[in-house]
Design an enzyme around this catalytic site. Structure first.
Site, PDB file in Angstrom:
ATOM      1  N   HIS A  83     -15.878  11.675  45.207  1.00 49.76           N
ATOM      2  CA  HIS A  83     -15.000  11.058  44.208  1.00 49.76           C
ATOM      3  C   HIS A  83     -14.767  12.134  43.155  1.00 49.76           C
ATOM      4  O   HIS A  83     -15.668  12.436  42.367  1.00 49.76           O
ATOM      5  CB  HIS A  83     -15.679   9.851  43.565  1.00 49.76           C
ATOM      6  CG  HIS A  83     -15.643   8.613  44.393  1.00 49.76           C
ATOM      7  ND1 HIS A  83     -16.289   8.508  45.601  1.00 49.76           N
ATOM      8  CD2 HIS A  83     -15.040   7.415  44.167  1.00 49.76           C
ATOM      9  CE1 HIS A  83     -16.072   7.290  46.102  1.00 49.76           C
ATOM     10  NE2 HIS A  83     -15.321   6.616  45.259  1.00 49.76           N
ATOM     11  N   HIS A 120     -11.149   5.421  52.978  1.00 51.48           N
ATOM     12  CA  HIS A 120     -11.915   5.312  51.720  1.00 51.48           C
ATOM     13  C   HIS A 120     -12.062   3.854  51.313  1.00 51.48           C
ATOM     14  O   HIS A 120     -11.112   3.222  50.840  1.00 51.48           O
ATOM     15  CB  HIS A 120     -11.217   6.097  50.608  1.00 51.48           C
ATOM     16  CG  HIS A 120     -12.026   6.192  49.355  1.00 51.48           C
ATOM     17  ND1 HIS A 120     -12.470   7.400  48.841  1.00 51.48           N
ATOM     18  CD2 HIS A 120     -12.479   5.253  48.499  1.00 51.48           C
ATOM     19  CE1 HIS A 120     -13.164   7.188  47.739  1.00 51.48           C
ATOM     20  NE2 HIS A 120     -13.173   5.890  47.505  1.00 51.48           N
ATOM     21  N   HIS A 147     -15.276   0.855  49.847  1.00 53.14           N
ATOM     22  CA  HIS A 147     -16.662   0.591  49.420  1.00 53.14           C
ATOM     23  C   HIS A 147     -17.068  -0.766  50.000  1.00 53.14           C
ATOM     24  O   HIS A 147     -16.864  -1.804  49.365  1.00 53.14           O
ATOM     25  CB  HIS A 147     -16.758   0.573  47.892  1.00 53.14           C
ATOM     26  CG  HIS A 147     -16.434   1.893  47.263  1.00 53.14           C
ATOM     27  ND1 HIS A 147     -17.408   2.737  46.773  1.00 53.14           N
ATOM     28  CD2 HIS A 147     -15.250   2.527  47.071  1.00 53.14           C
ATOM     29  CE1 HIS A 147     -16.827   3.836  46.296  1.00 53.14           C
ATOM     30  NE2 HIS A 147     -15.521   3.735  46.466  1.00 53.14           N
ATOM     31  N   GLN A 153     -23.326   6.646  42.800  1.00 56.66           N
ATOM     32  CA  GLN A 153     -22.420   6.013  41.831  1.00 56.66           C
ATOM     33  C   GLN A 153     -22.738   6.395  40.370  1.00 56.66           C
ATOM     34  O   GLN A 153     -21.840   6.559  39.551  1.00 56.66           O
ATOM     35  CB  GLN A 153     -22.489   4.495  41.987  1.00 56.66           C
ATOM     36  CG  GLN A 153     -21.716   3.680  40.952  1.00 56.66           C
ATOM     37  CD  GLN A 153     -20.231   3.606  41.235  1.00 56.66           C
ATOM     38  OE1 GLN A 153     -19.801   2.925  42.154  1.00 56.66           O
ATOM     39  NE2 GLN A 153     -19.438   4.317  40.454  1.00 56.66           N
ATOM     40  N   GLU A 188     -11.653  11.325  39.173  1.00 60.08           N
ATOM     41  CA  GLU A 188     -11.049   9.981  39.127  1.00 60.08           C
ATOM     42  C   GLU A 188     -11.026   9.520  37.675  1.00 60.08           C
ATOM     43  O   GLU A 188     -11.783   8.648  37.247  1.00 60.08           O
ATOM     44  CB  GLU A 188     -11.836   8.982  39.999  1.00 60.08           C
ATOM     45  CG  GLU A 188     -11.127   7.634  40.116  1.00 60.08           C
ATOM     46  CD  GLU A 188     -11.957   6.580  40.830  1.00 60.08           C
ATOM     47  OE1 GLU A 188     -13.107   6.848  41.173  1.00 60.08           O
ATOM     48  OE2 GLU A 188     -11.426   5.465  41.014  1.00 60.08           O
ATOM     49  N   ASP A 243      -9.839   1.520  49.152  1.00 62.14           N
ATOM     50  CA  ASP A 243     -10.863   1.683  48.112  1.00 62.14           C
ATOM     51  C   ASP A 243     -11.695   0.416  47.888  1.00 62.14           C
ATOM     52  O   ASP A 243     -12.899   0.443  48.020  1.00 62.14           O
ATOM     53  CB  ASP A 243     -10.245   2.160  46.789  1.00 62.14           C
ATOM     54  CG  ASP A 243     -11.257   2.869  45.885  1.00 62.14           C
ATOM     55  OD1 ASP A 243     -12.394   3.107  46.324  1.00 62.14           O
ATOM     56  OD2 ASP A 243     -10.889   3.197  44.736  1.00 62.14           O
TER      57      ASP A 243
HETATM   58 FE   FE2 Z   1     -13.851   4.977  45.622  1.00 65.12          FE
END
Ligand code: FE2
Length: 426
Positions: free
Chosen positions: A223, A70, A72, A165, A226, A322
């Site tokens: 996701h 995971h 980005h 997102q 979170e 992450d």
């Molecule tokens: Fe993430």
């Protein structure tokens, strides 16, 4: 010694876990690993074959590569652009990223992603799953990462998740952008149900994600929850979709930090549903301990999902980095042993078996999450990807955040790192 029959032979390897081939030997016995045609062709003590290249690793720990499940990469290495996240919150990070991505270009994404991947590879990471923000009409982040996937395929396996997102229903264009992303070749459908405008939109988004995954035959990585809000309960929706659709191994719930805030009665009920759903989990302890609990005074929550309990219940857990120096987290190097170290502390996984399990979460566990199947692992017939650590055990690797001495990718030595030397001068 017989004639050359392997391109590379590693001598005196201490395997991090017994392979199928090794089960006939004592678990602690050192073995040789022979490689030819990019594959592992033999594993046994004192192999009677020579290699064009021989590497005596002298009892060091040899593991299948680290798996970054995971990250980005589209936002990696942008910390401070156009400004630093001074509050340290998830939401300021989203605001900063909204501004930064206005100047995003495919070349910008490619350059930073490849730089980050090379850094990760130097730490023994050879499999990466990256999310790509697909909230912009241009799909710049996705196009950049799909180009990177192709550019690095000879030394790194990259999966790209189409990640909305701003929410699948946060803007009317977003659903079509998701489908376009899948047509362009994204490996997985992403989502962010807890960030949708309403709870109903969140539930609808999860159902849509599964529908799209089945329509395009892709993986799922959401996701999910979170947030510290104990009322954020989209994980049960995901597990329900797994049970009804029959998808399990292909499905991953990332973060699930609200699980750390649920009351125990609900958590117990949920765990039963999760055991039926058999989906994968990813905790991101570096980021979760940093971003969650921000609205608490004291006691302040750790904001990490129930890693130990998921592991005890036989569910597959992996650990991710992450962020690497981006609007949400200005630190990070890509070294998964840093992630493991944080998990050991935050999740209180300090027993010997628990620490070994945390090491497995960034190797075997990550491989299960990425659905790598026979494409991963130190077994005869599998691709020759492995790492040699400056340690003799998983515990020692974590303790010393061990240097990865050799990274072997597709049968050849990709990276070699000398351990630091400390010399007393008086
Ligand atoms: Fe993430």
């Amino acid at each position: 010694m017989s004639e050359v029959s392997a391109t590379l032979v590693l001598r005196r390897c201490r395997l991090s876990r017994p392979s199928t081939a090794q089960q006939e030997f004592a678990q602690s016995e050192l073995v040789d690993i022979a490689i030819a045609d990019r594959q592992i062709i033999a594993i046994a003590p004192n192999l009677p074959m020579a290699g064009l290249t021989e590497l005596n690793v002298d009892g060091r720990l040899v593991s299948a590569p680290f798996v970054e499940s995971h990250i980005h990469l589209d936002s990696a290495l942008t910390a401070g652009e156009p400004r630093w996240n001074e509050s340290g919150t998830l939401f300021e990070g989203i605001d900063i990223w909204r501004d930064r991505k206005a100047s995003l270009t495919v070349e910008d994404v490619k350059a930073r992603a490849i730089k980050a991947l090379r850094q990760q590879a130097s730490y023994g990471v050879l499999f990466v799953r990256s999310h790509a923000d697909v909230s912009e009409r241009s799909l710049t982040a996705l196009k950049g990462l799909l180009a990177v996937r192709e550019a690095v395929k000879d030394w790194m396996t990259l999966q790209v998740v189409a990640f909305p997102q701003d929410g699948l229903y946060g803007h009317e264009k977003n659903e079509a952008l998701m489908e376009e992303s899948l047509r362009l070749g994204a490996d997985a459908v992403g989502g962010i149900p807890h960030y949708e405008l309403t709870r109903e939109d969140g539930v609808r988004s999860v159902h849509k994600i599964f529908e799209l995954a089945q329509k395009y035959d892709r993986l799922v990585d959401v996701h999910c929850d979170e947030i510290d809000d104990p009322q954020s309960r989209f994980l049960e929706v995901m597990a329900g979709c797994c049970i009804r659709s029959g998808m399990s191994a292909e499905v991953t719930a990332s973060h699930t930090t609200a699980f750390g805030s649920y009351n125990d009665a609900y958590a117990l009920k949920l765990m039963g549903i999760l055991r039926r759903g058999k989906l994968n989990f990813i905790a991101n302890p570096l980021i979760n301990i940093t971003l969650q609990g921000r609205t608490d005074t004291y006691p302040k929550r750790r904001g990490v999902t129930r890693v130990k309990e998921l592991w005890h219940n036989g569910l597959n857990v992996s650990l991710g980095h992450d962020c690497i120096q981006d609007p949400w987290y200005s630190l990070g190097t890509g070294n998964l042993l840093s992630v493991v170290e944080m998990a050991v502390h935050v999740c209180q996984m300090t027993g010997q078996a628990e620490m070994a399990a945390c090491f497995d979460m960034v190797t075997m566990g990550g491989a299960r999450t990425l659905n790598l199947r026979d494409g991963y692992g130190i077994e005869v017939g599998r691709p020759a990807n492995l790492v040699v650590l400056e340690a003799e055990s998983r515990y020692e690797a974590i303790l010393r955040r061990a240097t990865v001495r050799y990274v072997i990718s597709r049968g050849r030595v990709l990276v070699e790192t000398a351990p630091p030397v400390t010399r007393w001068v008086e």
